[in-house]
Design a protein around this motif. Sequence first.
Motif, PDB file in Angstrom:
ATOM      1  N   TRP A  49       0.833  -1.204   0.000  1.00  0.00           N
ATOM      2  CA  TRP A  49       0.000   0.000   0.000  1.00  0.00           C
ATOM      3  C   TRP A  49       0.867   1.254   0.000  1.00  0.00           C
ATOM      4  CZ3 TRP A  49      -0.356   3.562   4.088  1.00  0.00           C
ATOM      5  CH2 TRP A  49      -1.333   4.546   3.936  1.00  0.00           C
ATOM      6  N   ALA A  50       1.899   1.268   0.837  1.00  0.00           N
ATOM      7  CA  ALA A  50       2.773   2.446   0.921  1.00  0.00           C
ATOM      8  C   ALA A  50       3.527   2.674  -0.390  1.00  0.00           C
ATOM      9  CB  ALA A  50       3.755   2.285   2.080  1.00  0.00           C
ATOM     10  N   LEU A  51       3.986   1.603  -1.010  1.00  0.00           N
ATOM     11  CA  LEU A  51       4.731   1.735  -2.263  1.00  0.00           C
ATOM     12  C   LEU A  51       3.854   2.218  -3.417  1.00  0.00           C
ATOM     13  CD1 LEU A  51       7.017  -1.426  -2.098  1.00  0.00           C
ATOM     14  CD2 LEU A  51       7.679   0.961  -1.713  1.00  0.00           C
ATOM     15  N   THR A  52       2.582   1.929  -3.372  1.00  0.00           N
ATOM     16  CA  THR A  52       1.682   2.364  -4.450  1.00  0.00           C
ATOM     17  C   THR A  52       1.187   3.792  -4.248  1.00  0.00           C
ATOM     18  OG1 THR A  52      -0.265   1.416  -3.360  1.00  0.00           O
ATOM     19  CG2 THR A  52       0.900   0.019  -4.953  1.00  0.00           C
ATOM     20  N   GLY A  53       1.555   4.409  -3.136  1.00  0.00           N
ATOM     21  CA  GLY A  53       1.106   5.783  -2.861  1.00  0.00           C
ATOM     22  C   GLY A  53       1.486   6.762  -3.943  1.00  0.00           C
ATOM     23  N   SER A  54       2.733   6.697  -4.377  1.00  0.00           N
ATOM     24  CA  SER A  54       3.159   7.646  -5.418  1.00  0.00           C
ATOM     25  C   SER A  54       2.470   7.369  -6.749  1.00  0.00           C
ATOM     26  CB  SER A  54       4.674   7.592  -5.580  1.00  0.00           C
ATOM     27  OG  SER A  54       5.085   6.297  -5.984  1.00  0.00           O
ATOM     28  N   LEU A  55       2.167   6.101  -7.007  1.00  0.00           N
ATOM     29  CA  LEU A  55       1.461   5.738  -8.239  1.00  0.00           C
ATOM     30  C   LEU A  55       0.078   6.389  -8.294  1.00  0.00           C
ATOM     31  CD1 LEU A  55       1.450   3.934 -10.819  1.00  0.00           C
ATOM     32  CD2 LEU A  55       0.428   2.153  -9.405  1.00  0.00           C
ATOM     33  N   PHE A  56      -0.597   6.433  -7.136  1.00  0.00           N
ATOM     34  CA  PHE A  56      -1.940   7.025  -7.065  1.00  0.00           C
ATOM     35  C   PHE A  56      -1.901   8.463  -6.554  1.00  0.00           C
ATOM     36  CE2 PHE A  56      -2.778   2.437  -6.809  1.00  0.00           C
ATOM     37  CZ  PHE A  56      -3.667   2.316  -7.860  1.00  0.00           C
ATOM     38  N   ARG A  57      -0.702   9.045  -6.467  1.00  0.00           N
ATOM     39  CA  ARG A  57      -0.498  10.440  -6.065  1.00  0.00           C
ATOM     40  C   ARG A  57      -1.100  10.744  -4.691  1.00  0.00           C
ATOM     41  NH1 ARG A  57      -0.749  13.636 -11.810  1.00  0.00           N
ATOM     42  NH2 ARG A  57       0.486  12.069 -12.867  1.00  0.00           N
ATOM     43  N   TYR A  58      -1.037   9.752  -3.814  1.00  0.00           N
ATOM     44  CA  TYR A  58      -1.492   9.889  -2.428  1.00  0.00           C
ATOM     45  C   TYR A  58      -2.894  10.505  -2.346  1.00  0.00           C
ATOM     46  CZ  TYR A  58       3.451   8.970  -1.784  1.00  0.00           C
ATOM     47  OH  TYR A  58       4.694   8.408  -1.842  1.00  0.00           O
TER      48      TYR A  58
END
Length: 75
Positions: A49-58
């Motif tokens: 979840w934390a690693l995908t944060g930048s992918l979904f622009r938090y």
Amino acid sequence: MKNNGKPNFGTACGAARLLGSFQKFARTVVRTSGHPMAFGVAIGIIVIWALTGSLFRYSNAWLLVINTVASIITF
């Protein structure tokens, strides 16, 4: 048959069977959730979840996902 003044809930309403089933279910949940593998899976989910944060622009939706999963697990 004598019951010595004690109510026999097992034959009267099936409460003893229901209680036994619940206890078996509760023991299974406790053993499974307390297992080291369950802890590892939880940490893995948080890392992904934390690693995908930048992918979904938090975004708010990104935050909602972890909040929803945590609420479901809590209840």
